[in-house]
Design a protein around this motif. Sequence first.
Motif, PDB file in Angstrom:
ATOM      1  N   GLY A   6       3.550  12.328 -17.151  1.00 12.65           N
ATOM      2  CA  GLY A   6       3.016  11.249 -16.322  1.00 12.65           C
ATOM      3  C   GLY A   6       2.395  11.823 -15.068  1.00 12.65           C
ATOM      4  O   GLY A   6       2.105  13.019 -14.989  1.00 12.65           O
ATOM      5  N   LYS A   7       2.229  10.961 -14.078  1.00 14.08           N
ATOM      6  CA  LYS A   7       1.576  11.395 -12.850  1.00 14.08           C
ATOM      7  C   LYS A   7       2.071  10.524 -11.700  1.00 14.08           C
ATOM      8  O   LYS A   7       2.368   9.347 -11.880  1.00 14.08           O
ATOM      9  CB  LYS A   7       0.066  11.235 -13.022  1.00 14.08           C
ATOM     10  N   ILE A   8       2.156  11.112 -10.513  1.00 12.79           N
ATOM     11  CA  ILE A   8       2.510  10.363  -9.309  1.00 12.79           C
ATOM     12  C   ILE A   8       1.254  10.253  -8.461  1.00 12.79           C
ATOM     13  O   ILE A   8       0.590  11.251  -8.188  1.00 12.79           O
ATOM     14  CB  ILE A   8       3.637  11.058  -8.535  1.00 12.79           C
ATOM     15  N   ILE A   9       0.938   9.025  -8.054  1.00 11.90           N
ATOM     16  CA  ILE A   9      -0.294   8.758  -7.304  1.00 11.90           C
ATOM     17  C   ILE A   9       0.052   8.055  -5.994  1.00 11.90           C
ATOM     18  O   ILE A   9       0.897   7.162  -5.963  1.00 11.90           O
ATOM     19  CB  ILE A   9      -1.238   7.861  -8.133  1.00 11.90           C
ATOM     20  N   TRP A  10      -0.602   8.464  -4.917  1.00 13.48           N
ATOM     21  CA  TRP A  10      -0.454   7.839  -3.598  1.00 13.48           C
ATOM     22  C   TRP A  10      -1.643   6.924  -3.348  1.00 13.48           C
ATOM     23  O   TRP A  10      -2.780   7.299  -3.612  1.00 13.48           O
ATOM     24  CB  TRP A  10      -0.400   8.913  -2.524  1.00 13.48           C
ATOM     25  N   THR A  11      -1.375   5.706  -2.875  1.00 15.36           N
ATOM     26  CA  THR A  11      -2.473   4.820  -2.489  1.00 15.36           C
ATOM     27  C   THR A  11      -2.333   4.482  -1.009  1.00 15.36           C
ATOM     28  O   THR A  11      -1.288   4.020  -0.569  1.00 15.36           O
ATOM     29  CB  THR A  11      -2.471   3.506  -3.299  1.00 15.36           C
ATOM     30  N   ARG A  12      -3.370   4.755  -0.271  1.00 16.99           N
ATOM     31  CA  ARG A  12      -3.359   4.459   1.158  1.00 16.99           C
ATOM     32  C   ARG A  12      -3.350   2.974   1.428  1.00 16.99           C
ATOM     33  O   ARG A  12      -2.686   2.510   2.349  1.00 16.99           O
ATOM     34  CB  ARG A  12      -4.597   5.052   1.822  1.00 16.99           C
ATOM     35  N   SER A  13      -4.092   2.227   0.643  1.00 18.63           N
ATOM     36  CA  SER A  13      -4.226   0.794   0.913  1.00 18.63           C
ATOM     37  C   SER A  13      -2.887   0.065   0.840  1.00 18.63           C
ATOM     38  O   SER A  13      -2.652  -0.875   1.578  1.00 18.63           O
ATOM     39  CB  SER A  13      -5.225   0.161  -0.056  1.00 18.63           C
ATOM     40  N   ARG A  14      -1.993   0.508  -0.039  1.00 19.31           N
ATOM     41  CA  ARG A  14      -0.672  -0.126  -0.151  1.00 19.31           C
ATOM     42  C   ARG A  14       0.440   0.734   0.430  1.00 19.31           C
ATOM     43  O   ARG A  14       1.591   0.347   0.410  1.00 19.31           O
ATOM     44  CB  ARG A  14      -0.366  -0.441  -1.607  1.00 19.31           C
ATOM     45  N   ARG A  15       0.070   1.931   0.897  1.00 17.29           N
ATOM     46  CA  ARG A  15       1.033   2.875   1.464  1.00 17.29           C
ATOM     47  C   ARG A  15       2.232   3.045   0.538  1.00 17.29           C
ATOM     48  O   ARG A  15       3.377   2.926   0.941  1.00 17.29           O
ATOM     49  CB  ARG A  15       1.448   2.418   2.846  1.00 17.29           C
ATOM     50  N   SER A  16       1.929   3.294  -0.730  1.00 20.88           N
ATOM     51  CA  SER A  16       2.961   3.422  -1.762  1.00 20.88           C
ATOM     52  C   SER A  16       2.603   4.513  -2.747  1.00 20.88           C
ATOM     53  O   SER A  16       1.442   4.878  -2.901  1.00 20.88           O
ATOM     54  CB  SER A  16       3.080   2.121  -2.563  1.00 20.88           C
ATOM     55  N   TYR A  17       3.616   4.997  -3.428  1.00 20.17           N
ATOM     56  CA  TYR A  17       3.418   5.905  -4.557  1.00 20.17           C
ATOM     57  C   TYR A  17       3.556   5.095  -5.830  1.00 20.17           C
ATOM     58  O   TYR A  17       4.355   4.167  -5.906  1.00 20.17           O
ATOM     59  CB  TYR A  17       4.480   7.013  -4.568  1.00 20.17           C
ATOM     60  N   TYR A  18       2.799   5.454  -6.831  1.00 19.85           N
ATOM     61  CA  TYR A  18       2.890   4.840  -8.147  1.00 19.85           C
ATOM     62  C   TYR A  18       3.200   5.928  -9.157  1.00 19.85           C
ATOM     63  O   TYR A  18       2.675   7.027  -9.063  1.00 19.85           O
ATOM     64  CB  TYR A  18       1.572   4.160  -8.541  1.00 19.85           C
ATOM     65  N   ILE A  19       4.048   5.602 -10.098  1.00 22.54           N
ATOM     66  CA  ILE A  19       4.364   6.539 -11.169  1.00 22.54           C
ATOM     67  C   ILE A  19       3.687   6.038 -12.428  1.00 22.54           C
ATOM     68  O   ILE A  19       3.943   4.918 -12.873  1.00 22.54           O
ATOM     69  CB  ILE A  19       5.883   6.643 -11.375  1.00 22.54           C
TER      70      ILE A  19
END
Length: 56
Positions: A6-19
């Motif tokens: 899988g992959k871990i992604i950071w989004t600035r707009s939601r200030r969250s990480y997604y797996i």
Amino acid sequence: MLKGIGKIIWTRSRRSYYILVPEEVAMDSSFPFKRGERVLIEVDVENKALIIRRGE
């Protein structure tokens, strides 16, 4: 055991990480989660592991 890369992604707009869970894992009939389900996330520092369980 279901397994995939899988992959871990950071989004600035939601200030969250997604797996991101690979499709071949998430679509398997034994995958324990449903889309939109809340989950509990634990970090096991000693074993360098991320544990995801059903939310309470």
